[in-house]
Write a protein that holds these residues in place. Structure first.
Motif, PDB file in Angstrom:
ATOM      1  N   MET A 280     -13.525   5.267  -1.438  1.00 13.31           N
ATOM      2  CA  MET A 280     -12.440   5.100  -0.484  1.00 13.31           C
ATOM      3  C   MET A 280     -12.708   5.829   0.833  1.00 13.31           C
ATOM      4  O   MET A 280     -13.526   6.740   0.919  1.00 13.31           O
TER       5      MET A 280
ATOM      6  N   CYS B 274      -8.271   2.430   3.526  1.00 15.03           N
ATOM      7  CA  CYS B 274      -8.706   1.562   2.428  1.00 15.03           C
ATOM      8  C   CYS B 274      -7.627   1.478   1.349  1.00 15.03           C
ATOM      9  O   CYS B 274      -6.751   2.333   1.240  1.00 15.03           O
ATOM     10  N   ASN B 275      -7.725   0.434   0.518  1.00 22.03           N
ATOM     11  CA  ASN B 275      -6.740   0.243  -0.549  1.00 22.03           C
ATOM     12  C   ASN B 275      -7.411  -0.094  -1.866  1.00 22.03           C
ATOM     13  O   ASN B 275      -8.579  -0.493  -1.910  1.00 22.03           O
TER      14      ASN B 275
ATOM     15  N   ILE C 193      -1.777   9.258  -3.220  1.00 17.12           N
ATOM     16  CA  ILE C 193      -3.009   8.898  -2.500  1.00 17.12           C
ATOM     17  C   ILE C 193      -2.739   8.506  -1.047  1.00 17.12           C
ATOM     18  O   ILE C 193      -3.673   8.473  -0.240  1.00 17.12           O
ATOM     19  N   ARG C 194      -1.482   8.252  -0.716  1.00 13.95           N
ATOM     20  CA  ARG C 194      -1.154   7.955   0.681  1.00 13.95           C
ATOM     21  C   ARG C 194      -1.446   9.151   1.585  1.00 13.95           C
ATOM     22  O   ARG C 194      -1.654   8.995   2.788  1.00 13.95           O
TER      23      ARG C 194
ATOM     24  N   TRP D 122      -5.021   6.482   1.847  1.00 12.14           N
ATOM     25  CA  TRP D 122      -5.380   5.387   0.973  1.00 12.14           C
ATOM     26  C   TRP D 122      -4.083   4.694   0.566  1.00 12.14           C
ATOM     27  O   TRP D 122      -2.995   5.274   0.691  1.00 12.14           O
ATOM     28  N   SER D 123      -4.177   3.488   0.036  1.00 13.70           N
ATOM     29  CA  SER D 123      -2.978   2.819  -0.446  1.00 13.70           C
ATOM     30  C   SER D 123      -3.307   1.983  -1.671  1.00 13.70           C
ATOM     31  O   SER D 123      -4.479   1.731  -1.971  1.00 13.70           O
TER      32      SER D 123
ATOM     33  N   ASN E 235     -10.244  -4.462   3.334  1.00 14.52           N
ATOM     34  CA  ASN E 235     -10.148  -3.014   3.142  1.00 14.52           C
ATOM     35  C   ASN E 235     -10.025  -2.598   1.682  1.00 14.52           C
ATOM     36  O   ASN E 235      -9.883  -1.407   1.393  1.00 14.52           O
TER      37      ASN E 235
ATOM     38  N   ARG F  29     -11.232  -1.622  -1.909  1.00 13.12           N
ATOM     39  CA  ARG F  29     -12.462  -1.000  -2.380  1.00 13.12           C
ATOM     40  C   ARG F  29     -12.595  -0.959  -3.903  1.00 13.12           C
ATOM     41  O   ARG F  29     -13.622  -0.553  -4.422  1.00 13.12           O
TER      42      ARG F  29
END
Length: 429
Positions: free
Chosen positions: A99, A103-104, A123-124, A128-129, A148, A150
């Protein structure tokens, strides 16, 4: 003989360890040490530059922990991996090399409630999402993946509902998208299924559960198949591009199939420090020795209990995929042919209040926030493990207010059923 010729139970006892060369100790010693003496300055330099494999500092590697990783890697058919302080730590470690900000990860909506919270909230903070989808809707899974994305993430047997993921179909989607499929194999264990044989790139475990099996320590594992081409696109620069912290070393180019494992140790454990302690690894090693024996009893008991509950008029439904009435029965026969695990939910007539009374009325079952123990365990997810979710999310996760989650242990099955019988009588009186 090579590991490839050995059976599961033999690997569970012997893989990853030899008698201690210094003392001849048969059991893997607990190497309770922080650091390791270098032979000379040149030896130290080679270790730090990743030019030689060895032990530097126990935040990175430890002989007891390495034995555990090697043993579970043998059981899963992996080339390597890392051990972490918990299953939640393992999930972050699994994503870390993949990540970057923005990225998500596309994830199953039927995950453990704590994982949903970690992916939807925590993780936000890394920018990241996560995008949650019903992984039975393969078109929705593909639609959720974008430039985006991963990774694709699911559980083999979902906690709490016992839902079985179609690993083969999800692996094909991930392959077309050029991303790894990450499978949480905690509730199935490699005794029931080896996800890498169905196309998974990475497998994660909460070793706290069935691998240890005795409710003594927390731990997590990330295992790598070694088959993913990290250099096929520019999506994974941590592995495919020069790493400044190692004099421009490109992990995938230099280390090939072991690139992900070495990055997870040399960068992930070095900087995140989510390390499993050697005593915890020792307890888990002892648990793994009997994994096959325990899982056989877990599954046999679970099948009998699920059939009894399904026939009971005080129960609305049972989600066990080993039942012929289950919508996932045929899939379970294909993905987990030796059985559908030992974790499932039961909908009790009387709803939320009846579930709470059931939990309070049991005597043999333990009311705990755990699963995979030798003991039979129960919890009401809507008021505990999944209480942070709204009702819609509870239903999607298989943790509606009218259900309890049960983890069937290895006790005499007649005693398990008798305890449920008397508790249901009180709960639905």
């Amino acid at each position: 003989m090579t590991d490839k010729t050995l059976g599961f139970d033999t690997l569970a006892v012997h893989a990853g360890a030899e008698p201690d060369p210094a003392t001849g100790a048969r059991q893997v010693p607990i190497y309770q040490t922080t650091a390791y003496v270098f032979r000379d300055a040149a030896h130290a330099a080679r270790l730090f530059n990743l030019e030689e494999v060895g032990y530097i500092y126990s935040r990175l590697t430890n002989p007891t922990v390495s034995a555990l990783v090697n043993r579970v890697a043998a059981l899963e058919g992996a080339v390597g991996g890392v051990a972490c302080s918990s299953g939640h730590a393992a999930q972050i470690m699994a994503l870390f090399p993949l990540m970057a900000p923005g990225c998500n990860v596309v994830a199953s909506s039927r995950l453990y409630g704590g994982t949903i919270t970690q992916f939807s909230q925590t993780i936000r903070r890394f920018d990241w999402s996560a995008r949650f989808v019903d992984t039975d809707d393969l078109a929705a899974v593909e639609a959720a993946i974008d430039e985006n994305t991963r990774a694709l993430f699911c559980e083999t047997i979902a906690n709490p509902g016992g839902y079985v993921s179609d690993l083969d179909a999800l692996a094909k989607i991930a392959e077309r998208a050029g991303i790894p499929l990450i499978v949480d194999n905690t509730t199935a264990t490699p005794w029931l299924v080896r996800p890498m044989e169905h196309g998974a790139t990475l497998v994660v475990h909460s070793a706290t559960k069935y691998l240890t099996g005795n409710g003594t320590v927390t731990g997590g594992l990330v295992l790598d198949s070694g088959k993913f081409d990290w250099s096929a696109s520019d999506k994974f620069p941590s592995l495919s591009q020069p790493e400044p912290a190692y004099h421009g070393l490109t992990f995938h180019k230099a280390l090939g199939p072991m690139a992900y494992t070495f990055h997870s140790i040399a960068v992930g454990l070095r900087d995140l420090g989510m390390t499993m302690n050697p005593q915890g690894a020792h307890y888990t090693l002892m648990g793994v020795e009997t994994l096959g024996l325990r899982m056989e009893r877990h599954v046999k008991n679970a099948q009998a209990v699920a059939e009894w509950l399904e026939a009971d008029p005080r129960v609305d439904f049972v989600t066990y995929a080993g039942l012929k009435s289950s919508p996932w029965y045929e899939r379970a026969q294909r993905i987990t042919p030796k059985g559908a695990g030992a974790l499932f939910t039961v909908a009790v007539k009387g709803g939320y209040e009846a579930c709470v009374k059931l939990v309070s009325s049991l005597k043999l079952f333990s009311h705990v926030a755990n699963l995979g123990d030798t003991r039979s365990l129960i919890i009401h997810p809507a008021s505990t493990t999944h209480s942070q979710l709204d009702e819609e999310a509870l239903v999607k996760a298989g943790a509606a207010p009218n259900v309890v989650r049960i983890s069937i242990g290895i006790e005499d099955v007649a005693d398990i059923i008798a305890d449920l019988d008397q508790a249901l009588a009180q709960a639905t009186a």
